[in-house]
Each structure stands twice: as structure tokens, then as C-alpha cells.
Design an enzyme around this catalytic site. Structure first.
Site, PDB file in Angstrom:
ATOM      1  N   CYS A 213       0.559  -2.840  -4.434  1.00 28.75           N
ATOM      2  CA  CYS A 213      -0.699  -2.091  -4.346  1.00 28.75           C
ATOM      3  C   CYS A 213      -1.864  -3.075  -4.317  1.00 28.75           C
ATOM      4  O   CYS A 213      -1.792  -4.148  -4.916  1.00 28.75           O
ATOM      5  CB  CYS A 213      -0.860  -1.152  -5.543  1.00 28.75           C
ATOM      6  SG  CYS A 213       0.198   0.297  -5.493  1.00 28.75           S
ATOM      7  N   GLU A 247       4.129  -4.112   0.836  1.00 31.14           N
ATOM      8  CA  GLU A 247       5.076  -3.013   0.732  1.00 31.14           C
ATOM      9  C   GLU A 247       4.719  -1.920   1.731  1.00 31.14           C
ATOM     10  O   GLU A 247       3.553  -1.586   1.909  1.00 31.14           O
ATOM     11  CB  GLU A 247       5.047  -2.466  -0.698  1.00 31.14           C
ATOM     12  CG  GLU A 247       6.108  -1.447  -1.016  1.00 31.14           C
ATOM     13  CD  GLU A 247       6.125  -1.089  -2.489  1.00 31.14           C
ATOM     14  OE1 GLU A 247       5.810   0.074  -2.823  1.00 31.14           O
ATOM     15  OE2 GLU A 247       6.436  -1.985  -3.298  1.00 31.14           O
TER      16      GLU A 247
END
Length: 336
Positions: A213, A247
Site C-alpha cells: 500500500c 502489489e
């Protein structure tokens, strides 16, 4: 994608020697004739942050996140309007499960429902504790980076995730923080260390993710900090002698940050950091630590990836690279 194994013969080239290419690209290419060659241009692909969600799951996600439970968050001297729902502990919320202003200690990320509670807490906070926990691993000018182990600093890490969820429309956000490292970027002054953004990454990623994140707090956006955090993640990958990738799928904000970063970094490398007459995607990957599939994606977005007789090439003369570099410049602040 790990930067090891077979290299030169399996990556797109800048010269005209046709060699086998294993990078899988979309088949819906646009073809046209240039001289005696049939040239195909692969259509640019977009990233979908909700990839993998079926319609029912997507509806459930939208239902849960569409109603905000916090109107504003106060972090340091900044009060910021929130964007999304966050599953905060119930004891922080008022009647109806909502609160107008969530007050946060910028040094410890302790959460308070009343400003008076925050003031009392900070009045007792020692001066030498006015910084994030963990280790300071970078300092340049007024910027500092702290590395925080989610296993060792659970409360700080969980509160960071709660705060981040107020600004991130992720279908999942991990509150099991033990497997993650958190990198918190701070502005430093005589009052202490003031967080402006962060990124997290798994301690051990089987697929080579170097970032999970990422968020720059709204009060500090448009200062180049998102790009700085991304660049920092790749600098760590270089020190680990690995290639990395964020990610997937990425959020909208993540895409907005990564696309120009990849473009500017790859263009800068092709123009100024490489003196070889031939250059493969794997060569670029090893030198920049950007994963090969992200390099192919970026070259495709820039219109530099061509196919001649089923062989992929980087079609990039210097004048074109210079023109694109003006559109995607390397910006400050840089990781020194």
C-alpha cells in the site's frame, strides 16, 4: 521476473537482430506496413484495481465503503476531509457509529475522539519521542524515513492502516500487520518528525512485490512525495539486488503515481544511463530493479514496443526518447 537466469536472448532489443522473445503480450495488435515490413503496435492495457472481484463481491465492497464514518481527520496542524469508510474501533465513534473529527497524535498515531484528550497526551509526551517508532534509515535535508516492523510495533502499524483506509478505496487492507514492514516519510523541523505519507511491503513476497500500500496524506500531495516513496522502494530493491513490483491490482491513486514514475525512470535510463548499442528488457530491469512485465507495460503505454515478423522490438530513436522525456521528466525530491 526475478532478474536471474536467461537474459539477452529473451528480451526485446533496440537493434535489428531478431531473437526469441518470451514476454507474453496481448494478441489484439494493430498492424500496418512500413517499407517491406509488416509492423504491429500492441494496444496499451489498463490496470483494474478491482480485478478478481465478482459482481456480488464488488457490490458488497461498494456498499460497505460508500458511507463515511469519519468526516475529518486532524493530523498535526492539518485537518483533512476523509474520502472513504474505515473500520475504526467502536469506542472512538459516536452515536450511529460516526464521528465528525478524528484527532491523531502525529508522533505516535494514537487516536482520540476529543481534542482535549490529544492535548493532554502530547503534553506528557517526552521531546525525544516526537518521531515514529522503529529505525530511521534515511535522512536528507528535512526529509526522513523510518522503517517500522509491524510485528514489533502493532498499535502504531494498525492505526496507520486505519488512517490510510480513510483515503484508500481498497477492497482489502491488511490489519494483520505482523507480516509487513512500514516505511513512514516525515518532514523534520524543530518540533519533531511530521508524517507526510507511507508505504508498506510484505517482509517475504513469493512474487517479488516490493510495495503493498502507498499513500501520501492529502495535505501533502502535489509535493512529489508519492514518487519519492516509489523511488525509495526501488532503491531498497537495488540494495537487496532484486527486482520489484507493486502489489496488483493497484488503486487509482497508485496507478497515477506509478505510470509516470516507470516512464520517467525507463526513459532516463535509455537516454543517459546506458551506452550499450543493444539493450534488452532484462538489462533495463536489472539496472532499475523494475520488474520486466512493468517495463513491457510501460514501453507499450509509451508506444515504443513494436512487432516485426512476430519479434518484439523497442523502437526508440533518440529524438523520440527526448520528446517523451520532456513529457515524463524526473522530478524532485529525489532519493539521494
Amino acid at each position: 521476473a526475478d532478474g536471474e537466469g536467461e537474459e539477452d536472448e529473451k528480451s526485446p532489443k533496440m537493434n535489428h537482430h531478431q531473437k526469441k522473445e518470451i514476454v507474453a503480450l496481448p494478441s489484439d495488435a494493430i498492424t500496418h506496413t512500413v517499407g517491406e515490413h509488416v509492423v504491429s503496435t500492441v494496444q496499451a492495457q489498463e490496470l483494474d484495481e478491482h480485478e478478481g472481484l465478482d459482481e456480488a463481491s464488488l457490490r458488497e465492497h461498494e456498499e460497505v465503503t460508500k458511507v463515511k464514518n469519519v468526516a475529518f481527520i486532524e493530523l498535526g496542524k492539518h485537518q483533512m476531509e476523509t474520502w472513504y469508510f474505515s473500520p475504526l474501533p467502536k469506542e472512538l465513534l459516536g452515536p450511529g457509529g460516526k464521528i465528525e473529527v478524528l484527532h491523531v497524535c502525529e508522533f505516535t498515531l494514537r487516536l482520540f475522539s476529543r481534542k482535549s484528550e490529544l492535548r493532554n497526551f502530547q503534553a506528557r509526551l517526552p521531546v525525544d519521542k516526537r518521531h515514529p517508532p522503529g529505525n530511521e534509515i534515511y535522512r536528507c535535508g528535512n526529509l526522513s524515513m523510518f522503517e517500522i516492523d509491524g510485528l514489533e510495533e502493532k498499535i502504531y502499524s494498525q492505526n496507520l492502516c486505519y488512517i490510510a483506509k480513510l483515503f484508500l478505496d481498497h477492497k482489502t487492507l491488511y490489519f494483520d500487520v505482523d507480516p509487513f514492514l512500514f516505511y513512514v516519510l516525515c518532514e523534520v523541523d524543530d518540533r519533531g518528525f511530521h508524517p507526510v505519507g507511507y508505504y508498506s511491503k510484505e517482509k517475504y513476497s513469493d512474487v517479488g512485490y516490493n510495495l503493498a500500500c502507498i499513500l501520501t496524506f492529502p495535505a501533502h500531495q502535489r509535493k512529489g512525495y508519492g514518487r519519492f516513496l516509489i523511488a525509495f522502494s526501488y532503491e531498497l530493491s537495488k540494495k537487496e539486488e532484486k527486482v520489484g513490483s507493486p502489489e496488483k491490482p493497484m488503486s487509482d491513486l497508485g496507478q497515477q503515481a506509478y505510470k509516470p514514475y516507470w516512464a520517467s525512470t525507463i526513459l532516463d535510463f535509455l537516454l543517459y544511463q546506458s551506452d550499450e548499442s543493444t539493450m534488452s528488457v532484462m538489462d533495463i530491469s536489472k539496472r532499475t530493479s523494475i520488474m520486466a512485465e512493468d517495463i513491457v507495460f510501460t514501453l507499450n503505454q509509451l508506444g515504443l514496443l513494436k512487432i516485426i515478423k512476430d519479434v518484439y522490438f523497442i523502437a526508440a530513436d533518440r529524438s523520440l526518447l527526448e520528446k517523451l522525456a520532456q513529457k515524463y521528466p524526473i522530478k524532485e525530491p529525489r532519493v539521494d
